[in-house]
Design a protein around this motif. Sequence first.
Motif, PDB file in Angstrom:
ATOM      1  N   ASN A 142       6.394  -1.723   8.011  1.00  0.00           N
ATOM      2  CA  ASN A 142       6.099  -0.358   7.571  1.00  0.00           C
ATOM      3  C   ASN A 142       4.609  -0.073   7.737  1.00  0.00           C
ATOM      4  OD1 ASN A 142       8.757   0.194   6.721  1.00  0.00           O
ATOM      5  ND2 ASN A 142       8.409  -0.948   4.824  1.00  0.00           N
ATOM      6  N   ILE A 143       4.295   1.016   8.413  1.00  0.00           N
ATOM      7  CA  ILE A 143       2.880   1.376   8.547  1.00  0.00           C
ATOM      8  C   ILE A 143       2.506   2.240   7.342  1.00  0.00           C
ATOM      9  CG2 ILE A 143       1.078   2.380  10.012  1.00  0.00           C
ATOM     10  CD1 ILE A 143       2.489  -0.158  11.208  1.00  0.00           C
ATOM     11  N   ALA A 144       1.876   1.585   6.377  1.00  0.00           N
ATOM     12  CA  ALA A 144       1.460   2.260   5.141  1.00  0.00           C
ATOM     13  C   ALA A 144       0.032   2.785   5.352  1.00  0.00           C
ATOM     14  CB  ALA A 144       1.562   1.288   3.980  1.00  0.00           C
ATOM     15  N   SER A 145      -0.855   2.533   4.412  1.00  0.00           N
ATOM     16  CA  SER A 145      -2.248   2.983   4.549  1.00  0.00           C
ATOM     17  C   SER A 145      -3.071   2.412   3.409  1.00  0.00           C
ATOM     18  CB  SER A 145      -2.305   4.520   4.486  1.00  0.00           C
ATOM     19  OG  SER A 145      -3.642   4.954   4.387  1.00  0.00           O
ATOM     20  N   VAL A 146      -4.358   2.284   3.651  1.00  0.00           N
ATOM     21  CA  VAL A 146      -5.297   1.965   2.569  1.00  0.00           C
ATOM     22  C   VAL A 146      -5.124   2.989   1.432  1.00  0.00           C
ATOM     23  CG1 VAL A 146      -7.772   2.112   2.034  1.00  0.00           C
ATOM     24  CG2 VAL A 146      -7.003   0.739   3.975  1.00  0.00           C
ATOM     25  N   ALA A 147      -4.749   4.229   1.821  1.00  0.00           N
ATOM     26  CA  ALA A 147      -4.573   5.297   0.821  1.00  0.00           C
ATOM     27  C   ALA A 147      -3.440   5.010  -0.159  1.00  0.00           C
ATOM     28  CB  ALA A 147      -4.308   6.628   1.525  1.00  0.00           C
ATOM     29  N   GLY A 148      -2.578   4.055   0.164  1.00  0.00           N
ATOM     30  CA  GLY A 148      -1.512   3.668  -0.771  1.00  0.00           C
ATOM     31  C   GLY A 148      -1.970   2.623  -1.766  1.00  0.00           C
ATOM     32  N   GLN A 149      -3.206   2.153  -1.605  1.00  0.00           N
ATOM     33  CA  GLN A 149      -3.707   1.063  -2.450  1.00  0.00           C
ATOM     34  C   GLN A 149      -4.870   1.506  -3.323  1.00  0.00           C
ATOM     35  OE1 GLN A 149      -2.538  -1.977  -2.656  1.00  0.00           O
ATOM     36  NE2 GLN A 149      -4.165  -3.281  -3.433  1.00  0.00           N
ATOM     37  N   VAL A 150      -5.768   2.320  -2.746  1.00  0.00           N
ATOM     38  CA  VAL A 150      -6.927   2.791  -3.513  1.00  0.00           C
ATOM     39  C   VAL A 150      -6.978   4.321  -3.444  1.00  0.00           C
ATOM     40  CG1 VAL A 150      -8.272   0.695  -3.071  1.00  0.00           C
ATOM     41  CG2 VAL A 150      -8.520   2.633  -1.539  1.00  0.00           C
TER      42      VAL A 150
END
Length: 255
Positions: A142-150
Amino acid sequence: MIEEWNQFVLFAIVTGAGKGIGRALAIGAAEASADVAILARTLEDIQETAALVRDHGRKAYPLQVNITNHEEITEAVTRIKQEAGQIDVLINNAGMNIRSKAEDVTEEEWTKIFQTNLQGAFFMSQSCAKVMKESGGGKIINIASVAGQVALRTGVVYAATKAGMIQMTKNLALEWAVDHISVNAIGPWYFRTPLTDKLLQNEEYLQDILARTPMKRVGELKDLVGAAVFLSSEASDYMTGQTLFVDGGMTIYGF
Ligand SMILES: NC(=O)c1ccc[n+]([C@@H]2O[C@H](COP(=O)([O-])OP(=O)(O)OC[C@H]3O[C@@H](n4cnc5c(N)ncnc54)[C@H](OP(=O)(O)O)[C@@H]3O)[C@@H](O)[C@H]2O)c1
């Protein structure tokens, strides 16, 4: 050894492979010896990616699919199963963003972003996992993002979908581990693609990003290809439910 690992990747599906990161991942899969199904809505884009995959001597199956539509997903996966016989790797890459401030987000925007980024990835995974189970397993990325973590100023709805994707990765990994299906995610920081080009042309915005990036550069698409090939291959066989951040050190930066 590496050659043996690469042999694992026989057939890969990449969603959102008409341009940007998805196109790079489709070509990367072909370089790693996979035939590739290329999914997106714009015909010319997927045909161009298909030509680039064929340049690497692999078969390409461009399929016009809107991943917000469950029926289109089911039809596409059925067709791929008929033509290719198996699905070894699914890369859920298709995604979009509308950068509204929280107080301005409309119900329509909320629905569109969730249906594209999260619902589409879920139903692609569900359909492909059924095929993978029959053939003894597979790998979902799954291509998530840094935006899903911080917390970033990328838009709250986008961030919520990417955080949801990181959690969905863990839950699907837990359910499907017994079926030899591993589910992992990649969390990119900034990469130059049609999605981010305009933002990165803004010098002030770019400098703000670089100030938060220990490696002092935005990502190059080959950096993501390496992570995707690793997660597609036997080299990552004992890994599931994890998110690999490909971010120049951004998520370890404490200040
Ligand atoms: N670029 C970055 O810096 C960055 C950073 C972190 C995470 N990401 C994530 O990486 C992924 C790819 O981003 P990108 O920058 O390569 O974006 P992009 O250049 O805008 O490409 C997005 C791709 O997804 C396809 N797509 C969008 N909606 C779709 C739908 N409903 N059905 C099927 N395909 C659809 C688009 O094709 P059509 O419009 O023709 O359908 C296109 O091929 C996204 O999930 C994004 O959130 C990107």
